[in-house]
Motif scaffolding. Structure first.
Motif, PDB file in Angstrom:
ATOM      1  N   LEU A  96      55.747  18.707  30.162  1.00  0.00           N
ATOM      2  CA  LEU A  96      56.014  18.670  28.720  1.00  0.00           C
ATOM      3  C   LEU A  96      55.361  19.859  28.016  1.00  0.00           C
ATOM      4  CD1 LEU A  96      57.137  17.204  26.228  1.00  0.00           C
ATOM      5  CD2 LEU A  96      55.025  15.866  26.147  1.00  0.00           C
ATOM      6  N   ALA A  97      54.107  20.166  28.397  1.00  0.00           N
ATOM      7  CA  ALA A  97      53.394  21.297  27.790  1.00  0.00           C
ATOM      8  C   ALA A  97      54.066  22.622  28.140  1.00  0.00           C
ATOM      9  CB  ALA A  97      51.932  21.304  28.233  1.00  0.00           C
ATOM     10  N   LEU A  98      54.531  22.762  29.384  1.00  0.00           N
ATOM     11  CA  LEU A  98      55.226  23.986  29.787  1.00  0.00           C
ATOM     12  C   LEU A  98      56.540  24.147  29.035  1.00  0.00           C
ATOM     13  CD1 LEU A  98      54.581  23.853  33.652  1.00  0.00           C
ATOM     14  CD2 LEU A  98      53.672  25.554  32.046  1.00  0.00           C
ATOM     15  N   LYS A 145      51.441  15.207  36.037  1.00  0.00           N
ATOM     16  CA  LYS A 145      52.505  16.196  36.244  1.00  0.00           C
ATOM     17  C   LYS A 145      53.485  16.158  35.081  1.00  0.00           C
ATOM     18  CE  LYS A 145      54.809  19.168  38.880  1.00  0.00           C
ATOM     19  NZ  LYS A 145      55.948  19.443  38.009  1.00  0.00           N
ATOM     20  N   ASP A 146      53.802  14.959  34.578  1.00  0.00           N
ATOM     21  CA  ASP A 146      54.733  14.849  33.443  1.00  0.00           C
ATOM     22  C   ASP A 146      54.159  15.522  32.198  1.00  0.00           C
ATOM     23  OD1 ASP A 146      56.547  13.514  34.975  1.00  0.00           O
ATOM     24  OD2 ASP A 146      56.007  11.504  34.257  1.00  0.00           O
ATOM     25  N   LEU A 178      45.317  19.283  37.300  1.00  0.00           N
ATOM     26  CA  LEU A 178      46.001  18.240  38.082  1.00  0.00           C
ATOM     27  C   LEU A 178      45.073  17.686  39.151  1.00  0.00           C
ATOM     28  CD1 LEU A 178      49.536  19.892  38.505  1.00  0.00           C
ATOM     29  CD2 LEU A 178      49.012  17.846  37.167  1.00  0.00           C
ATOM     30  N   ASP A 179      44.367  18.576  39.844  1.00  0.00           N
ATOM     31  CA  ASP A 179      43.471  18.133  40.927  1.00  0.00           C
ATOM     32  C   ASP A 179      42.369  17.220  40.403  1.00  0.00           C
ATOM     33  OD1 ASP A 179      44.962  19.560  42.682  1.00  0.00           O
ATOM     34  OD2 ASP A 179      43.600  21.288  42.793  1.00  0.00           O
ATOM     35  N   SER A 180      41.878  17.505  39.183  1.00  0.00           N
ATOM     36  CA  SER A 180      40.800  16.687  38.616  1.00  0.00           C
ATOM     37  C   SER A 180      41.323  15.473  37.857  1.00  0.00           C
ATOM     38  CB  SER A 180      39.919  17.545  37.698  1.00  0.00           C
ATOM     39  OG  SER A 180      40.711  18.148  36.687  1.00  0.00           O
ATOM     40  N   SER A 181      42.663  15.252  37.902  1.00  0.00           N
ATOM     41  CA  SER A 181      43.315  14.088  37.256  1.00  0.00           C
ATOM     42  C   SER A 181      43.089  14.040  35.742  1.00  0.00           C
ATOM     43  CB  SER A 181      42.810  12.778  37.886  1.00  0.00           C
ATOM     44  OG  SER A 181      43.102  12.748  39.256  1.00  0.00           O
ATOM     45  N   LEU A 182      42.873  15.217  35.135  1.00  0.00           N
ATOM     46  CA  LEU A 182      42.717  15.259  33.668  1.00  0.00           C
ATOM     47  C   LEU A 182      44.062  15.172  32.969  1.00  0.00           C
ATOM     48  CD1 LEU A 182      39.908  17.956  33.340  1.00  0.00           C
ATOM     49  CD2 LEU A 182      39.728  15.523  32.768  1.00  0.00           C
TER      50      LEU A 182
END
Length: 559
Positions: free
Chosen positions: A22-24, A17-18, A10-14
């Motif tokens: 979805l992956a979780l 959050k959505d 998230l910090d590296s904008s790769l």
């Protein structure tokens, strides 16, 4: 570790959050690591994630899809160890063994590999998805199955009249080599994302085929003398009568492979050389129920969503067997599955269980038909009803009346395109004015294979092929063709998507139905109003490089 990976991504904008959410959610449903599910859901590519892991663990990344196995390296780590720790040996140089790992910090795995091989271990990083594919390639399932069969040849004997001796057949079907062979077949098919397993007896051979991306591939030929034991083992697992070999039987097997719960729909068919077994693999984790990911063009999807969100009327999905109609209906039902809706379905059989929807298995032999189910549904205060298939006038009539009395009805028919569905209903005996007033939309569909993104290459398109597609010569575009690589098992294709022809029933088309216009006239009017035909949808997917010319020509006609 999972939180650390998630926060750094998230910090590296790769990822967003959505995408993480979805992956979780997918991880909760299907299991596996967070990284595996991030790649699976398309939040991040294999390559980008492996580069991220390389920076995270401060070790080099390796592209396993481009790597060829060294036999002397692969032999150092047994298949069960590679699978347990999700590792792949890359190369050996003297006493140094380079090993690809999803988690290079796993010191227990490194210590075990050092102990097994007697070598120093140098970890490199690869994604879990790439490692799973590499294990499948390097530790070829066909080799392990061949080893199982060699054990059978030496240790397992079946008398020729096994089919005459029920007790012996049942006993031998429980013998370890047969159990191992059947389990290996099923797990191999699931790992290869096959939709069906065919086990076919011929005069002197036994053939096993998997259907992958809609095409059948020969996988192996077990020893012919295993025929009776394999058949009996599967029939026992499916709770079928192993003494009955004269009539077809149907059953189900529920199994767990890793974190996956798999349903197998089993069908036996007596042939002149023995019983053929076909197993349909129903893996809910592979069911794509997001309408936006099925391949709809935006304008077509907008029309379809408007129809399924209507309070009443009929939505018909048409196409041949195996064209993805069930997936489209499940996706539509999931979209409108709200607490305020009472949804009931009649299916033959129920393929996937969906929370919040009342699903009924049709049993024609005891009188529970589509028509009788639909009658019962209408006494259950429904908002939305799904009928697996409209096969006869009785079912069609009840469905039409339900659509006219304030219910949303979804169903399927077997027709070639959207326009011909109207005349099919009329030919069944439904009055034209009932068809015109009850139907909201008709969707015709096909499935085409997607080109493998790793190996597809540009190709020239012949002018004759352009004419066949109906594309003017002055409108050229880049076309790609299938090549084949380890990532797609050398088929050139990976996965499938839909071609859709969405025909809303406009006022003009209603008038044409009342006047008994032909399918061709109705189709022309729909195209004039903006309908995208199956062929046009195929050409658009050809333009963007998603599929090949052969796939479009194979699944569509130039109308």
């Amino acid at each position: 570790m999972k939180d650390n990976i998630a926060n750094q991504l998230l910090d590296s904008s790769l990822i967003s959050k959505d995408q993480l959410d979805l992956a979780l959610h997918e991880q909760t449903q299907s299991g596996g690591s967070l990284g595996y599910n991030l790649v699976k859901t398309g939040a991040i590519s294999d390559k980008a994630f492996s580069e991220f892991l390389s920076q995270l663990y401060q070790v080099p990344a390796v592209d396993l899809d481009e790597h060829e196995a060294e036999d002397h390296s692969i032999e150092l780590i047994p298949a069960e160890v590679a699978t347990k720790f999700q590792v792949v040996p890359v190369k050996r140089e003297g006493r140094l063994l380079t090993v690809a790992m999803a988690n290079p910090d796993n010191i227990f795995a490194i210590d075990d590999i050092k102990f097994i091989t007697g070598l120093e271990v140098q970890p490199v990083v690869a994604t879990e998805n790439a490692i799973k594919r590499a294990i499948d390639r390097f530790y070829d399932s066909a080799d392990s199955l061949a080893e199982v069969m060699r054990d059978m040849e030496e240790d397992f004997e079946i008398v020729e009249d096994i089919d005459e001796d029920l007790g012996l057949a049942e006993a031998q079907s429980e013998d370890a080599p047969v159990v191992k062979l059947v389990n290996s077949l099923i797990s191999d098919a699931v790992n290869k994302n096959a939709s069906d397993i065919h086990i076919e007896p011929f005069e002197r051979t036994l053939r096993v085929r998997f259907r992958i991306d809609g095409r059948l591939h020969v996988m192996m030929s077990p020893p012919y003398k295993m025929k009776g034991a394999v058949t009996s083992r599967l029939k026992i697992m499916a709770e079928l009568d192993i003494a009955e070999k004269r009539i077809p039987q149907d059953g189900r097997i529920k199994i767990r492979i890793g974190s996956k719960k798999i349903d197998l729909r089993v069908s036996s068919l007596p042939t002149i050389f023995g019983e053929k077994i076909v197993m349909r693999i129903l893996d809910k984790s592979n069911l794509e129920i997001d309408l936006t990911k099925l391949g709809f063009q935006p304008s077509a999807l907008e029309k379809f969503l408007k129809a399924i969100e209507s309070p009443y009327g009929m939505v018909l999905v048409t196409g041949p067997t195996g064209s993805g109609k069930t997936t489209t209906l499940y996706s539509a039902l999931t979209r409108i599955n709200l607490p305020e809706h009472n949804i009931t379905t009649a299916e033959d059989p129920v393929e996937y269980n969906i929370d919040g929807i009342n699903q009924v298995n049709v049993h024609e032999e005891i009188g529970l038909t589509f028509a009788s189910s639909l009658k019962a549904f209408l006494r259950q205060d429904p908002n939305i009803v799904m009928v697996g298939e409209i096969r006869d006038l009785e079912t069609a009539s009840i469905a039409v009346k339900a659509a006219l009395t304030g219910h949303l009805v979804l169903s399927t028919l077997h027709t070639n395109d959207a326009a011909s569905t109207i005349n099919r209903m009329i030919d069944m005996g439904v009055e034209p004015f009932l068809v015109a007033s009850s139907t909201n939309i008709i969707l015709a569909q096909r499935l085409i294979r997607k080109l493998c993104t790793k190996c597809k290459k540009e190709t020239e398109i012949h002018p004759e092929a352009l004419r066949e597609l109906g594309i003017p010569n002055e409108d050229p575009f880049t076309v790609y063709e299938a090549v084949g690589c380890p990532g797609c098992s050398n088929t050139g294709y990976s996965g499938r998507l839909g071609l859709y022809e969405v025909m809303p029933i406009s006022e003009e088309i209603r008038d044409m139905i009342l006047n008994r216009s032909s399918s061709t006239e109705i189709r022309d009017q729909a195209i004039k109003a903006g309908m995208i035909t199956l062929r046009s949808d195929g050409i658009e997917k050809l333009r963007i490089g998603t599929t090949s010319l052969e796939e479009v020509l194979r699944e569509t006609t130039n109308k």
